[in-house]
Enzyme design. Structure first.
Site, PDB file in Angstrom:
ATOM      1  N   ASP A  38       0.847  -1.199   0.000  1.00  0.00           N
ATOM      2  CA  ASP A  38       0.000   0.000   0.000  1.00  0.00           C
ATOM      3  C   ASP A  38       0.879   1.244   0.000  1.00  0.00           C
ATOM      4  OD1 ASP A  38      -3.221   0.500   1.001  1.00  0.00           O
ATOM      5  OD2 ASP A  38      -1.820   2.198   1.077  1.00  0.00           O
ATOM      6  N   ASN A  95     -12.999  -3.255   2.400  1.00  0.00           N
ATOM      7  CA  ASN A  95     -13.941  -2.172   2.652  1.00  0.00           C
ATOM      8  C   ASN A  95     -14.925  -2.086   1.489  1.00  0.00           C
ATOM      9  OD1 ASN A  95     -12.576  -1.381   5.039  1.00  0.00           O
ATOM     10  ND2 ASN A  95     -11.084  -0.226   3.823  1.00  0.00           N
ATOM     11  N   GLN A 102     -14.286   2.799   1.357  1.00  0.00           N
ATOM     12  CA  GLN A 102     -13.716   2.318   0.097  1.00  0.00           C
ATOM     13  C   GLN A 102     -13.387   3.500  -0.797  1.00  0.00           C
ATOM     14  OE1 GLN A 102     -16.049  -0.557  -2.159  1.00  0.00           O
ATOM     15  NE2 GLN A 102     -14.382  -0.869  -3.631  1.00  0.00           N
ATOM     16  N   HIS A 108     -10.112  -5.115  -3.071  1.00  0.00           N
ATOM     17  CA  HIS A 108      -8.763  -5.368  -2.580  1.00  0.00           C
ATOM     18  C   HIS A 108      -8.844  -5.851  -1.151  1.00  0.00           C
ATOM     19  CE1 HIS A 108      -9.933  -1.119  -2.503  1.00  0.00           C
ATOM     20  NE2 HIS A 108      -9.368  -1.059  -1.298  1.00  0.00           N
TER      21      HIS A 108
HETATM   22  P1  5GP Z   1      -9.754   1.450   0.403  1.00  0.00           P
HETATM   23  O1  5GP Z   1      -9.870   2.706   1.210  1.00  0.00           O
HETATM   24  O2  5GP Z   1     -10.424   1.573  -0.941  1.00  0.00           O
HETATM   25  O3  5GP Z   1     -10.193   0.219   1.157  1.00  0.00           O
HETATM   26  O4  5GP Z   1      -8.214   1.232   0.175  1.00  0.00           O
HETATM   27  C1  5GP Z   1      -7.528   1.755  -0.921  1.00  0.00           C
HETATM   28  C2  5GP Z   1      -6.063   1.648  -0.584  1.00  0.00           C
HETATM   29  O5  5GP Z   1      -5.330   1.847  -1.766  1.00  0.00           O
HETATM   30  C3  5GP Z   1      -5.599   2.708   0.419  1.00  0.00           C
HETATM   31  O6  5GP Z   1      -5.056   2.058   1.560  1.00  0.00           O
HETATM   32  C4  5GP Z   1      -4.578   3.512  -0.358  1.00  0.00           C
HETATM   33  O7  5GP Z   1      -3.488   3.937   0.432  1.00  0.00           O
HETATM   34  C5  5GP Z   1      -4.170   2.570  -1.458  1.00  0.00           C
HETATM   35  N1  5GP Z   1      -3.764   3.217  -2.687  1.00  0.00           N
HETATM   36  C6  5GP Z   1      -4.425   4.219  -3.349  1.00  0.00           C
HETATM   37  N2  5GP Z   1      -3.767   4.566  -4.459  1.00  0.00           N
HETATM   38  C7  5GP Z   1      -2.663   3.774  -4.513  1.00  0.00           C
HETATM   39  C8  5GP Z   1      -1.591   3.666  -5.442  1.00  0.00           C
HETATM   40  O8  5GP Z   1      -1.508   4.374  -6.460  1.00  0.00           O
HETATM   41  N3  5GP Z   1      -0.644   2.747  -5.179  1.00  0.00           N
HETATM   42  C9  5GP Z   1      -0.687   1.953  -4.061  1.00  0.00           C
HETATM   43  N4  5GP Z   1       0.310   1.074  -3.897  1.00  0.00           N
HETATM   44  N5  5GP Z   1      -1.692   2.013  -3.170  1.00  0.00           N
HETATM   45  C10 5GP Z   1      -2.666   2.918  -3.399  1.00  0.00           C
END
Ligand code: 5GP
Ligand code: ZN
Length: 122
Positions: A38, A95, A102, A108
């Site tokens: 992440d 999430n 999310q 993911h």
């Molecule tokens: P969500 O909030 O949708 O459950 O999690 C999305 C996750 O993706 C977050 O923890 C965020 O830090 C990660 N994320 C968002 N954009 C990128 C990216 O460009 N590269 C990486 N490696 N992680 C990302």
């Protein structure tokens, strides 16, 4: 960090990471899944495990996806052992939609570990 929402495969951040169009720190890859660190880690270990198939949210998981969803958890176990967070413990969470936070609309599995975590989550 800016929270972006990608709704379609052609404009999906994680589809683009799988394709190598956007760089990522890859941890594991096979025919079904891709795993990477992440970009904004919330724990010493914070890996995202994603299906190569674009699935927007948990609610879009269909019967045909059930094998890959189970497989994502097997990969999480493998990576937890690799990261040596298996015996100390880890969290594997997905999430779904706004209230869960999310931000990327390609499912993911977050693999988090390396520190004590509280419950209930914030
Ligand atoms: P969500 O909030 O949708 O459950 O999690 C999305 C996750 O993706 C977050 O923890 C965020 O830090 C990660 N994320 C968002 N954009 C990128 C990216 O460009 N590269 C990486 N490696 N992680 C990302
Ligand atoms: Zn996608």
């Amino acid at each position: 960090m800016e929270r972006l929402i990608y709704m379609t495969k052609t404009d999906c951040l994680f589809c683009r990471i799988i394709q190598g169009e956007i760089p990522s720190q890859k941890v594991y890859e096979d025919q079904l899944v891709y795993a990477f660190h992440d970009i904004h880690p919330q724990a010493p270990t914070h890996i995202l495990i994603i299906p190569k198939k674009h699935i927007a949210t948990n609610l879009d998981i269909t019967e045909t996806d059930k094998d890959v969803i189970g497989y994502m958890f097997l990969v999480a176990n493998k990576l937890a052992k690799q990261e040596k967070i298996d015996s100390s413990g880890f969290r594997a969470v997905m999430n779904c939609n706004r209230d869960a936070g999310q931000a990327v609309y390609h499912i993911h599995l977050h693999l988090l570990g390396g520190r004590k975590m509280s419950w209930p989550p914030g």
